[in-house]
Design an enzyme around this catalytic site. Structure first.
Site, PDB file in Angstrom:
ATOM      1  N   GLU A 457      -8.184  -1.645  -5.078  1.00  0.00           N
ATOM      2  CA  GLU A 457      -8.303  -1.303  -3.851  1.00  0.00           C
ATOM      3  C   GLU A 457      -8.758  -2.558  -2.861  1.00  0.00           C
ATOM      4  O   GLU A 457      -9.475  -2.202  -1.747  1.00  0.00           O
ATOM      5  CB  GLU A 457      -9.020  -0.087  -3.701  1.00  0.00           C
ATOM      6  CG  GLU A 457      -8.539   1.173  -4.159  1.00  0.00           C
ATOM      7  CD  GLU A 457      -9.002   2.689  -3.978  1.00  0.00           C
ATOM      8  OE1 GLU A 457      -8.634   3.780  -4.433  1.00  0.00           O
ATOM      9  OE2 GLU A 457     -10.309   2.590  -3.949  1.00  0.00           O
ATOM     10  N   GLU A 554      -2.508   6.542  -7.110  1.00  0.00           N
ATOM     11  CA  GLU A 554      -3.726   7.443  -7.310  1.00  0.00           C
ATOM     12  C   GLU A 554      -3.991   8.718  -6.162  1.00  0.00           C
ATOM     13  O   GLU A 554      -3.372   8.597  -5.126  1.00  0.00           O
ATOM     14  CB  GLU A 554      -5.298   6.764  -6.847  1.00  0.00           C
ATOM     15  CG  GLU A 554      -5.705   5.833  -7.813  1.00  0.00           C
ATOM     16  CD  GLU A 554      -7.045   5.177  -7.346  1.00  0.00           C
ATOM     17  OE1 GLU A 554      -8.002   6.011  -6.811  1.00  0.00           O
ATOM     18  OE2 GLU A 554      -7.544   4.211  -7.887  1.00  0.00           O
TER      19      GLU A 554
END
Length: 879
Positions: A457, A554
């Site tokens: 991320e 995710e």
């Protein structure tokens, strides 16, 4: 695209020879704190926290608020010491090394009061030359600096500009500046885990003595000739030649089952030397490939490599050889802007189904082989074929990847950088390059690993400006990002392993991010790469909120673990959803409220007057909510694999967050701490099944898609039943004609206006009836029975309180639960408390009078023990 072809070796230890001796320093050490007020025995491998716990100097660190109470441990400096005798004549060896396979983390190492080296990276091996320091009788000290104070010092020393974030959100009760230390990032806390920055010698430590030369590492690079379809193997071996003269001899490579044997002549000059061997695999023998779980066998071949040097020196390595190819396909899609993002294994497109892996404990010495096996086998048992090893944890031990090889679980391997910006000074970069090279050489032998990813991320964090970086400073951080992940990590990856794809981040836009200078303006673009998606505020039963992305690596919803799991680390005063304990254990902002808000959209909240019963009912409802939400979302991604709608689709993977827990707390996990299956994990068995019918509504029409992960086409028929909440007999049933279900596709099988469906079924309304459906094939393979609620359960009409009984019997090592119900029962949950094991199914809709469920114990148990612990709950029991 040229396939990345992979011939893989699961490396085993070398045979002992007269040319080398090894002496392990595992076992008993002494541990003391900085001022000497605490001194105790400790084990290696191990850590300070567990040494204190094992000597009863602290409670279980996971008990209640001990993550706060024991902060002092990580803020202190500690010393490991040991006296040891070398069990051989040290004077007869030209070179003696002290080797730490891994050490956690910042230390000075002294042997016989001589400083021989320093460490500051948890993720690499350290080798120290002790030839001129070691004696027959020795004393060693490993002086650990507080990782928390070290990280703060490094942050303060970085004076040119800030490297955010400084600290985690306050709800996490964490430590600061974790991005300044090469250590397990989540050990300073995360939104699902505690702050326990450990200190200790957490892997093997040993003395190695040798003459002439020594094999430092053994790895390889595969080469495949597309035109001739020949397999070749480039083996790379690193030697430390301590002889004053060149060392020469032969290398014999044998793979008996592939009828491959080749001999090479080598000559090694003194110093550090690399030997590269080019091995041709016998092309007259059929090579069986390694396949992911559900797609074929995990075939491997035994190989030996024998180095015969200077006549009497022999070094032998054993390896398991695997063959498979991996390609990451990013190419234009007809009818859609952007690029595809899917994986081919052995030339075959495979939908990646699975979850995300985090460390199984804050204290790695508590992670046993049995626990690793249990967690990974549970993933395979739920029809998963992929786990993403998330970048805020650790590079897992060899055994983890060996199990994934055996089980056919593909691994998306992050490098250990997560949710932060990082410094890029020379010392930090040098440490990272050493770390990455070491880990690739260690891990690339595993067929399970299919991709390297630079971080978790951090592209999104920078480009979506999570840390509020001023516009005029953004170029500095972009430059640092490219320097770390592209100019350093990527460069090392390409030098060490050309057999797998590499992406700089997850999520990323892949090729599009590269085209935009390695950082995309919108890393969450549904038309490129992978996305992470979380939405706790919209209604999860509304499938239109989910992204029709290329790949979803995710997504998820929280739930609480079972009471039997929480009970071990709490006291009676904690057993309330609003207790101080419950608030402290929740590390996600407003997480407890979000769970109830999501549940309340479709269920009535529990109202029991007994506080303990209310707490247990609320736990149950959070698991119902989580399981149903992730089911609906996953089914949306699976049915989106073959279609483009409004320019979006061709979804090629669904990895929910997260598989496992690091401690006993509310989280996104489907496996509780210790391995107990939540309701979500039972649901995953079904929504990841190779043959799956998916039902949903759109514009008043009920649709059923068929999803196939099978390797070949099959003839399928769909059966649709409508049940009344008030009756155990189906109201009506419809069965289609046989049709061809294409392999690896998702296709529309059935559609009917809901009003027509209900009209055909007599007196049904959306509130009084529920739909079930399943697929049957001509080969007798059937899918699980799926279901679709036509209304919220809190609006259900005719739903009665079910009386469910169970008769328990035993068949060999398995126990049989014969269930009987008095009424239709949604979300039937069977629980045997703390007895380790799993059921064949759970959390199911019981729309028939009887049902048989099996229980597979993970340790010996008895019918009487199960009877004492058994409880059954269904939705109406909590009202």
């Amino acid at each position: 695209m040229r396939p990345c072809l992979l011939l893989l070796l699961a490396l085993c230890g070398a045979d002992p020879t007269a040319a080398a001796r090894s002496h392990s320093l595992r076992g008993s050490w002494r541990i003391r704190n900085a001022n000497g007020s605490l001194e105790l025995p400790g084990k290696v491998p191990g850590c300070v926290h567990m040494a204190l716990f094992q000597r009863n100097l602290i409670q279980d660190p996971y008990y209640r608020f001990n993550d706060l109470n024991y902060r002092w441990i990580s803020l202190d400096n500690w010393t490991y010491s040991k006296e040891f005798q070398i069990p051989f004549d040290i004077s007869k060896w030209q070179k003696v090394n002290l080797i730490f396979e891994s050490i956690d983390t910042v230390t000075e190492v002294l042997l016989n009061n001589v400083l021989i080296g320093k460490t500051n990276n948890m993720f690499r091996r350290y080798t120290f030359d002790i030839t001129h320091v070691v004696k027959a009788l020795n004393s060693i000290e490993v002086r650990f600096q507080s990782p928390v104070l070290y990280a703060a010092q490094q942050s303060r020393a970085h004076t040119r500009y800030q490297v955010p974030p400084d600290c985690p959100p306050s709800v996490q009760a964490g430590e600061c500046h974790v991005n300044f230390i090469r250590k397990e990032q989540c050990s300073f806390s995360w939104d699902w885990g505690p702050a326990f920055p450990t200190l200790g010698i957490w892997e093997d430590v040993r003395i190695e003595a040798y003459n002439i030369c020594h094999l430092n590492y053994f790895t390889f690079s595969p080469i495949y000739d597309n035109s001739t379809q020949d397999w070749n193997l480039e083996i790379e071996s690193s030697f430390d030649v301590v002889s004053s003269k060149p060392v020469s001899g032969q290398v014999i490579v044998e793979i008996p089952k592939l009828q491959t044997q080749q001999t090479y002549s080598v000559e090694l000059q003194p110093g550090e030397r690399i030997v590269k061997l080019f091995v041709k695999i016998n092309k007259t023998v059929t090579v069986e490939t390694w396949w992911p779980h559900g797609h074929g066998n995990q075939t491997g071949y035994d190989m030996t490599v024998l180095f015969k040097l200077n006549e009497d020196l022999k070094i032998k390595k054993s390896a398991k050889v695997y063959f498979r190819t991996v390609e990451l396909i990013q190419e234009p899609i007809k009818g859609s802007p952007g690029l595809s993002f899917y994986f081919k294994i052995n030339g075959f497109p495979i939908f990646l189904k699975g979850s995300n892996w985090i460390p199984a404990d804050s204290f790695q010495d508590r992670v046993t082989s049995d626990l690793l096996s249990l967690l990974l086998r549970s993933a395979a048992d739920a029809n998963m074929n992929t786990l993403r090893v998330w970048g805020g944890g650790i590079y897992e031990r060899d055994e983890f990847y060996e199990l994934c090889d055996e089980l056919g679980i593909m691994v998306w391997q992050d490098f250990m950088f997560a949710c932060a910006l990082y410094p890029t000074d020379r010392d930090f970069m040098c440490s990272v390059r050493t770390e990455v090279a070491y880990q690739i050489r260690r891990l690339k032998s595993h067929p399970s690993i299919i991709i390297w990813s630079g971080n978790n991320e951090n592209e999104a964090a920078l480009m979506m400006n999570w840390y509020g970086v001023a516009t005029e400073h953004m170029s500095t951080y972009i430059k640092d990002y490219v320097k770390l992940y592209v100019e350093n990590i990527r460069e090392v990856v390409l030098a060490e392993d050309k057999t797998r794809p590499f992406i700089t981040s997850s999520p990323t836009n892949g090729a599009e991010s590269i085209a935009e200078g390695w950082l995309s303006k919108n890393p969450y673009d549904n038309h490129f790469g992978d996305v992470h998606f979380y939405d706790y505020f919209s209604d999860c039963w509304d499938w239109s909120i989910f992204p029709k992305a290329r790949f979803v690596s995710e997504y998820g919803y929280q739930s609480w673990p079972s009471f039997s799991t929480l009970e071990k680390v709490s006291s009676e005063g904690d057993w309330s959803y609003s207790s101080r304990f419950s608030l402290h254990r929740q590390h996600h902002v407003n997480g407890n409220d979000e769970m109830l808000s999501q549940a309340e959209l479709h269920f009535r909240l529990p109202q029991h007057t007994d506080p303990l019963r209310l707490f247990k009912d609320t736990i149950y409802l959070t698991q119902v909510m989580q399981a149903q939400c992730v089911k609906i979302e996953t089914e949306f991604y699976r049915r989106s694999r073959s279609e483009i709608v409004l320019g979006e689709g061709h979804t090629a993977g669904a990895l929910y967050w997260q598989l496992n827990d690091i401690w006993q707390a509310p989280s996104w996990a489907s496996l509780e701490y210790g391995g107990k299956w939540k309701m979500l994990h039972y649901f995953a068995q079904h929504f990841f099944a190779p043959l799956l019918p998916v039902g949903f509504e759109n514009g008043g029409v009920f649709f059923v898609y068929g999803v196939s992960d099978l390797r070949s086409d099959c003839n399928v028929t769909l059966t649709v039943r409508v049940h009344s909440w008030s009756s155990l007999e189906p109201v009506c049933c419809h069965r289609t004609q046989y049709f061809v279900m294409k392999a690896g596709e998702a296709v529309l099988l059935y559609q009917e206006p809901v009003s027509e469906l209900l009209r055909r079924c007599g007196h049904c309304t959306q509130q009084s009836c529920v739909v079930s459906f399943y697929l049957s094939t001509d080969s007798k393979l059937s899918s699980s029975t799926n279901y679709h609620f036509l209304s919220s359960l809190k609006e259900a009409v005719g739903l009665q309180k079910a009386q469910i009984t169970a008769i328990i019997s035993q068949q060999n090592d398995t126990f049989v639960f014969d269930l009987k119900t008095s009424a239709v029962a949604p979300f039937v949950w069977l629980d045997v408390g703390s007895i380790p094991g799993r059921f064949s199914d759970n959390g199911f809709l019981m729309a028939e009078k009887t049902r048989t469920i099996l229980f597979y114990p993970w340790r010996p148990t008895s019918k009487s023990e199960l009877k004492r612990s058994f409880q059954v709950t269904s939705l109406t029991d909590i009202y």
